[in-house]
Design an enzyme around this catalytic site. Structure first.
Site, PDB file in Angstrom:
ATOM      1  N   TRP A   1     -71.756  33.632  38.612  1.00 49.73           N
ATOM      2  CA  TRP A   1     -70.483  33.348  37.705  1.00 49.73           C
ATOM      3  C   TRP A   1     -70.616  34.401  36.739  1.00 49.73           C
ATOM      4  O   TRP A   1     -68.440  34.367  36.941  1.00 49.73           O
ATOM      5  CB  TRP A   1     -70.549  31.801  36.814  1.00 49.73           C
ATOM      6  CG  TRP A   1     -69.265  31.461  36.376  1.00 49.73           C
ATOM      7  CD1 TRP A   1     -69.669  30.879  35.277  1.00 49.73           C
ATOM      8  CD2 TRP A   1     -68.642  31.335  37.264  1.00 49.73           C
ATOM      9  NE1 TRP A   1     -68.807  29.727  35.120  1.00 49.73           N
ATOM     10  CE2 TRP A   1     -67.582  30.473  36.003  1.00 49.73           C
ATOM     11  CE3 TRP A   1     -67.413  31.367  38.231  1.00 49.73           C
ATOM     12  CZ2 TRP A   1     -66.470  29.711  35.748  1.00 49.73           C
ATOM     13  CZ3 TRP A   1     -66.509  30.843  38.854  1.00 49.73           C
ATOM     14  CH2 TRP A   1     -65.422  30.578  37.285  1.00 49.73           C
TER      15      TRP A   1
ATOM     16  N   LYS B   1     -72.529  15.937  35.152  1.00 49.64           N
ATOM     17  CA  LYS B   1     -72.946  16.004  36.245  1.00 49.64           C
ATOM     18  C   LYS B   1     -73.348  16.634  37.122  1.00 49.64           C
ATOM     19  O   LYS B   1     -72.773  16.384  38.262  1.00 49.64           O
ATOM     20  CB  LYS B   1     -71.143  16.542  36.529  1.00 49.64           C
ATOM     21  CG  LYS B   1     -70.712  17.983  36.011  1.00 49.64           C
ATOM     22  CD  LYS B   1     -71.625  19.245  37.048  1.00 49.64           C
ATOM     23  CE  LYS B   1     -71.275  20.570  36.802  1.00 49.64           C
ATOM     24  NZ  LYS B   1     -71.317  21.877  37.665  1.00 49.64           N
TER      25      LYS B   1
ATOM     26  N   GLY C   1     -65.327  23.200  34.563  1.00 47.62           N
ATOM     27  CA  GLY C   1     -64.159  22.620  36.019  1.00 47.62           C
ATOM     28  C   GLY C   1     -64.988  22.964  36.589  1.00 47.62           C
ATOM     29  O   GLY C   1     -65.864  23.217  37.532  1.00 47.62           O
TER      30      GLY C   1
ATOM     31  N   LYS D   1     -73.564  26.071  31.750  1.00 45.92           N
ATOM     32  CA  LYS D   1     -73.750  24.115  32.269  1.00 45.92           C
ATOM     33  C   LYS D   1     -75.040  23.604  31.015  1.00 45.92           C
ATOM     34  O   LYS D   1     -75.706  24.033  32.234  1.00 45.92           O
ATOM     35  CB  LYS D   1     -72.867  23.345  33.161  1.00 45.92           C
ATOM     36  CG  LYS D   1     -71.689  24.269  32.806  1.00 45.92           C
ATOM     37  CD  LYS D   1     -70.783  23.258  35.026  1.00 45.92           C
ATOM     38  CE  LYS D   1     -69.769  24.285  34.565  1.00 45.92           C
ATOM     39  NZ  LYS D   1     -68.566  23.598  35.676  1.00 45.92           N
TER      40      LYS D   1
ATOM     41  N   SER E   1     -72.649  23.945  46.640  1.00 42.41           N
ATOM     42  CA  SER E   1     -73.342  23.663  45.088  1.00 42.41           C
ATOM     43  C   SER E   1     -74.348  23.644  45.257  1.00 42.41           C
ATOM     44  O   SER E   1     -75.474  23.328  46.236  1.00 42.41           O
ATOM     45  CB  SER E   1     -72.603  21.890  44.680  1.00 42.41           C
ATOM     46  OG  SER E   1     -73.834  20.999  44.303  1.00 42.41           O
ATOM     47  N   ARG E   2     -75.065  23.966  44.397  1.00 40.22           N
ATOM     48  CA  ARG E   2     -77.106  24.377  44.553  1.00 40.22           C
ATOM     49  C   ARG E   2     -77.210  22.797  43.679  1.00 40.22           C
ATOM     50  O   ARG E   2     -78.302  22.707  44.455  1.00 40.22           O
ATOM     51  CB  ARG E   2     -77.056  25.548  43.198  1.00 40.22           C
ATOM     52  CG  ARG E   2     -76.817  26.554  42.943  1.00 40.22           C
ATOM     53  CD  ARG E   2     -76.713  26.959  41.649  1.00 40.22           C
ATOM     54  NE  ARG E   2     -76.266  28.756  41.904  1.00 40.22           N
ATOM     55  CZ  ARG E   2     -76.113  28.662  40.678  1.00 40.22           C
ATOM     56  NH1 ARG E   2     -76.933  29.253  39.765  1.00 40.22           N
ATOM     57  NH2 ARG E   2     -74.888  29.893  40.646  1.00 40.22           N
TER      58      ARG E   2
END
EC number: 1.1.1.94
Length: 337
Positions: free
Chosen positions: A12, A194, A139, A105, A257-258
């Site tokens: 990221w 999430k 996001g 996050k 998605s990990r």
């Protein structure tokens, strides 16, 4: 042109560093791993983003001071478990009035603080950082897609909307649309929690369940996150927006998605440790479970999906039996708060 220091050279951090450099900004990237700095400088490649070429204009450094001093924005892009220690190391080099943007996050288990709160808590210890501006960026944003210049949207959340707009101006380009939001707490809660719901989605896919179950988990999972977030002071619009439902959809459904992938492996019978090892990168949803449980207890919020994920991931519960128990819970109205 803005001067930007990036703390963290993972997928990221490097995807954003490349994007910002290509937008004409001056970017300096720091990593805590000297060997990683050497490899990135030499190869101009990030091993987990094999198709991405790192611009020559990006400077790499082993000195955290160089990434923090004389910068318009300092970007925290490290795994949640390292945010506090890196903030502590960087504090001496961060001037008062600095804009700090966090894109990690998570929630710190010991303190139940969000990550911008963790940074603020650490910086405020010396009494010299009372005017630092904290922004949460979150996001539906897979690094792999940003690295390919695919259209992406994200939220810049700060109570001071002038600061949120400044970050919006720096990050926005034809491939990255940035919206502002004043609800930093709500945006960060969405980003952290999430990931736990995405684990649930992956577990159910691993069990062979279909789209019906996945859709139910996304909607009911967000209902749990919203119940908690509203009690903590978040704003409802945040949970319905990009940082909330938008991020949950992509994290709970994407093959990139990990958390979804780790859940899938757990659903197939792997242990949490085996799943993390096979995914090969940080699985923030597993890290977030303890804090999610504590927050649910502290604010007296019912979060059955989160508790079910904990039972399977951390307590050895049978995944299929756990899903059965969720399906057979007492009857309720969908409108139950």
């Amino acid at each position: 042109m803005a001067k930007i220091g990036v703390l963290g050279a993972g997928t990221w951090g490097m995807a954003l560093a490349r994007m910002l450099s290509n937008s004409g900004h001056e970017v300096t990237v720091w990593s805590a791993l000297p060997q990683e700095v050497d490899e990135l400088s030499r190869t101009r490649r990030q091993k987990n983003l094999p198709g991405m070429v790192i611009p020559d204009e990006i400077k790499f450094t082993k000195e955290i001071a160089e990434a923090c001093q004389d910068k318009d924005i300092i970007l925290f892009a490290v795994p949640s478990v390292f945010v506090r220690s890196i903030a502590k190391t960087a504090a001496a080099f961060i001037p008062d009035g600095q804009i700090i943007v966090d894109v990690a996050k998570g929630i710190e288990p010991d303190t139940l603080l969000t990550l911008t709160e963790v940074i603020a808590d650490e910086l405020n210890k010396d009494g010299k950082h009372g005017n630092v501006h904290y922004v949460a960026m979150s996001g539906p944003t897979h690094a792999e897609e940003v690295a390919k210049d695919l259209p992406t949207t994200i939220v810049s959340a700060c109570e001071d909307q002038a600061v949120a707009k400044k970050v919006q101006d720096v990050f926005m380009n034809k491939n990255m649309r940035v919206y502002t939001n004043s609800d930093r707490l709500g945006v960060e809660l969405c980003g952290a929690l999430k990931n736990v719901i995405a684990l649930a989605s992956g577990i159910c896919s691993g069990l062979g369940y279909g789209d019906n179950m996945r859709a139910a988990l996304i909607i009911r999972g967000m209902a749990e996150i919203k119940r908690l977030g509203l009690k903590m002071g978040g704003k409802e619009d945040s949970f319905d927006g990009l940082a909330g439902m938008g991020d949950l959809i992509v994290t709970a459904t994407s093959k990139e998605s990990r958390n979804n992938n780790a859940g899938y492996l757990i659903g197939k019978g792997k242990s949490a440790e085996e799943a993390k090892k096979e995914v090969g990168m940080v699985v923030e949803g597993i890290n977030a479970i303890p804090a999610a449980l504590e927050l649910a207890d502290k604010y007296d919020v019912e979060m059955p999906i989160v508790f079910a994920v904990d039972a399977v991931v951390n307590r050895g519960a049978d995944a299929r039996e756990t899903v059965d128990a969720l399906m057979l819970r007492e009857k309720k109205s969908e409108m139950t708060k």
